[in-house]
Scaffold this motif. Sequence first.
Motif, mmCIF file in Angstrom:
data_model
loop_
_atom_site.group_PDB
_atom_site.id
_atom_site.type_symbol
_atom_site.label_atom_id
_atom_site.label_comp_id
_atom_site.label_asym_id
_atom_site.label_seq_id
_atom_site.Cartn_x
_atom_site.Cartn_y
_atom_site.Cartn_z
ATOM 1 N N SER A 66 0.821 -1.211 0.000
ATOM 2 C CA SER A 66 0.000 0.000 0.000
ATOM 3 C C SER A 66 0.857 1.263 0.000
ATOM 4 O O SER A 66 2.029 1.238 0.354
ATOM 5 C CB SER A 66 -0.944 0.011 1.203
ATOM 6 N N GLY A 67 0.227 2.330 -0.412
ATOM 7 C CA GLY A 67 0.862 3.636 -0.423
ATOM 8 C C GLY A 67 -0.205 4.705 -0.359
ATOM 9 O O GLY A 67 -1.362 4.483 -0.715
ATOM 10 N N LEU A 68 0.179 5.890 0.115
ATOM 11 C CA LEU A 68 -0.751 7.003 0.142
ATOM 12 C C LEU A 68 -0.057 8.232 -0.393
ATOM 13 O O LEU A 68 1.157 8.367 -0.295
ATOM 14 C CB LEU A 68 -1.290 7.243 1.557
ATOM 15 N N GLY A 69 -0.842 9.106 -1.002
ATOM 16 C CA GLY A 69 -0.239 10.269 -1.624
ATOM 17 C C GLY A 69 -1.239 11.332 -1.961
ATOM 18 O O GLY A 69 -2.414 11.263 -1.609
ATOM 19 N N VAL A 70 -0.739 12.335 -2.681
ATOM 20 C CA VAL A 70 -1.566 13.463 -3.097
ATOM 21 C C VAL A 70 -1.075 13.935 -4.465
ATOM 22 O O VAL A 70 0.112 13.880 -4.767
ATOM 23 C CB VAL A 70 -1.517 14.599 -2.050
ATOM 24 N N SER A 71 -2.029 14.357 -5.291
ATOM 25 C CA SER A 71 -1.722 14.899 -6.615
ATOM 26 C C SER A 71 -2.220 16.329 -6.683
ATOM 27 O O SER A 71 -3.285 16.660 -6.152
ATOM 28 C CB SER A 71 -2.405 14.090 -7.716
ATOM 29 N N LEU A 72 -1.459 17.165 -7.349
ATOM 30 C CA LEU A 72 -1.812 18.560 -7.570
ATOM 31 C C LEU A 72 -2.064 18.741 -9.055
ATOM 32 O O LEU A 72 -1.220 18.382 -9.883
ATOM 33 C CB LEU A 72 -0.679 19.480 -7.108
ATOM 34 N N MET A 73 -3.225 19.308 -9.396
ATOM 35 C CA MET A 73 -3.591 19.515 -10.794
ATOM 36 C C MET A 73 -3.709 21.006 -11.061
ATOM 37 O O MET A 73 -4.405 21.717 -10.331
ATOM 38 C CB MET A 73 -4.940 18.863 -11.091
ATOM 39 N N LEU A 74 -3.033 21.467 -12.115
ATOM 40 C CA LEU A 74 -3.118 22.860 -12.547
ATOM 41 C C LEU A 74 -3.356 22.888 -14.047
ATOM 42 O O LEU A 74 -2.625 22.252 -14.809
ATOM 43 C CB LEU A 74 -1.829 23.619 -12.231
ATOM 44 N N ASN A 75 -4.350 23.656 -14.475
ATOM 45 C CA ASN A 75 -4.677 23.768 -15.886
ATOM 46 C C ASN A 75 -4.179 25.116 -16.396
ATOM 47 O O ASN A 75 -4.604 26.165 -15.927
ATOM 48 C CB ASN A 75 -6.193 23.652 -16.066
ATOM 49 N N PHE A 76 -3.280 25.082 -17.381
ATOM 50 C CA PHE A 76 -2.745 26.304 -17.968
ATOM 51 C C PHE A 76 -3.385 26.642 -19.301
ATOM 52 O O PHE A 76 -3.038 27.640 -19.916
ATOM 53 C CB PHE A 76 -1.226 26.165 -18.165
ATOM 54 N N ASP A 77 -4.322 25.827 -19.755
ATOM 55 C CA ASP A 77 -4.964 26.022 -21.054
ATOM 56 C C ASP A 77 -6.349 26.638 -20.854
ATOM 57 O O ASP A 77 -7.230 26.014 -20.267
ATOM 58 C CB ASP A 77 -5.074 24.680 -21.776
ATOM 59 N N ASP A 78 -6.552 27.856 -21.340
ATOM 60 C CA ASP A 78 -7.843 28.535 -21.184
ATOM 61 C C ASP A 78 -8.941 27.930 -22.046
ATOM 62 O O ASP A 78 -10.119 28.183 -21.813
ATOM 63 C CB ASP A 78 -7.704 30.024 -21.514
ATOM 64 N N ALA A 79 -8.583 27.146 -23.052
ATOM 65 C CA ALA A 79 -9.593 26.528 -23.909
ATOM 66 C C ALA A 79 -10.349 25.422 -23.170
ATOM 67 O O ALA A 79 -11.479 25.105 -23.516
ATOM 68 C CB ALA A 79 -8.947 25.970 -25.164
ATOM 69 N N ILE A 80 -9.732 24.845 -22.151
ATOM 70 C CA ILE A 80 -10.395 23.809 -21.358
ATOM 71 C C ILE A 80 -11.109 24.510 -20.212
ATOM 72 O O ILE A 80 -10.472 25.125 -19.357
ATOM 73 C CB ILE A 80 -9.378 22.785 -20.830
ATOM 74 N N GLU A 81 -12.428 24.439 -20.179
ATOM 75 C CA GLU A 81 -13.205 25.223 -19.221
ATOM 76 C C GLU A 81 -13.230 24.607 -17.833
ATOM 77 O O GLU A 81 -13.164 25.311 -16.846
ATOM 78 C CB GLU A 81 -14.633 25.404 -19.729
ATOM 79 N N THR A 82 -13.389 23.318 -17.744
ATOM 80 C CA THR A 82 -13.512 22.694 -16.431
ATOM 81 C C THR A 82 -12.148 22.351 -15.866
ATOM 82 O O THR A 82 -11.139 22.350 -16.564
ATOM 83 C CB THR A 82 -14.381 21.426 -16.517
ATOM 84 N N GLU A 83 -12.091 22.071 -14.598
ATOM 85 C CA GLU A 83 -10.893 21.624 -13.890
ATOM 86 C C GLU A 83 -9.729 22.608 -14.012
ATOM 87 O O GLU A 83 -8.733 22.336 -14.652
ATOM 88 C CB GLU A 83 -10.447 20.249 -14.384
ATOM 89 N N LYS A 84 -9.846 23.745 -13.369
ATOM 90 C CA LYS A 84 -8.760 24.730 -13.376
ATOM 91 C C LYS A 84 -7.697 24.412 -12.316
ATOM 92 O O LYS A 84 -6.519 24.626 -12.523
ATOM 93 C CB LYS A 84 -9.313 26.144 -13.140
ATOM 94 N N PHE A 85 -8.123 23.919 -11.146
ATOM 95 C CA PHE A 85 -7.211 23.599 -10.054
ATOM 96 C C PHE A 85 -7.813 22.456 -9.256
ATOM 97 O O PHE A 85 -9.020 22.434 -9.011
ATOM 98 C CB PHE A 85 -7.017 24.826 -9.151
ATOM 99 N N GLY A 86 -6.990 21.499 -8.858
ATOM 100 C CA GLY A 86 -7.510 20.381 -8.091
ATOM 101 C C GLY A 86 -6.458 19.724 -7.225
ATOM 102 O O GLY A 86 -5.261 19.789 -7.508
ATOM 103 N N ILE A 87 -6.936 19.111 -6.156
ATOM 104 C CA ILE A 87 -6.101 18.327 -5.260
ATOM 105 C C ILE A 87 -6.758 16.957 -5.107
ATOM 106 O O ILE A 87 -7.960 16.868 -4.867
ATOM 107 C CB ILE A 87 -5.939 19.004 -3.891
ATOM 108 N N ILE A 88 -5.942 15.908 -5.230
ATOM 109 C CA ILE A 88 -6.461 14.542 -5.165
ATOM 110 C C ILE A 88 -5.676 13.748 -4.117
ATOM 111 O O ILE A 88 -4.585 13.250 -4.405
ATOM 112 C CB ILE A 88 -6.354 13.823 -6.518
#
Length: 188
Positions: A66-88
């Motif tokens: 097993s393992g545990l972690g976190v992902s950081l998501m950043l969207n730099f493309d303005d053409a993609i409307e959804t998911e601008k910033f996220g933490i998982i």
Amino acid sequence: MKPFITLALLLCFTFTFAQNDEKSSAIDVNSQNNYEKVHELRLGAFRLLAGGFLDLSYEYINSTASGLGVSLMLNFDDAIETEKFGIIPYYRFYFGDNPEFKGHGFFVEAFTYFYTGDQDEYYFSQQANEVFEDDSFFDVAPGLAVGSKWINSSGFLFQIKLGIGRNLLSNSPDEFVATGDFYVGYRF
């Protein structure tokens, strides 16, 4: 002549066994070092190259399975409307069986995706005027992912993952959200 051949064969066998012992001890030390590496950093390569979407992950391997972690998501493309910033944040269950490494092979992951995004809407009013609305939203999507991770003895790794989560707050224009990528990284 016979004593010389016997002595030569005896020396060859001695050197052969000595070399095997040195190699096996070097492999054991290398295996121990790899087994003690429990921190990983990964970068989602495909989405970054194709769409300007940064997916940076950290994982702590807490056991062989097993393992545990976190992902950081950043969207730099303005053409993609959804998911601008996220933490998982996520928790993984590994099914690999290699005494040299822990936390590798096929895995199943449970995650929760906390993210913000924008939803741009264009429509015409009754007066035939074009109306533009820029709505920002926040949503939470728990989900499951499956994938596989490969690692070499120097610590470099690559991973393939695909997952899906369902939005709980219904603020996003989509009912489901997908995660996954082809990742490259390093274990230290």
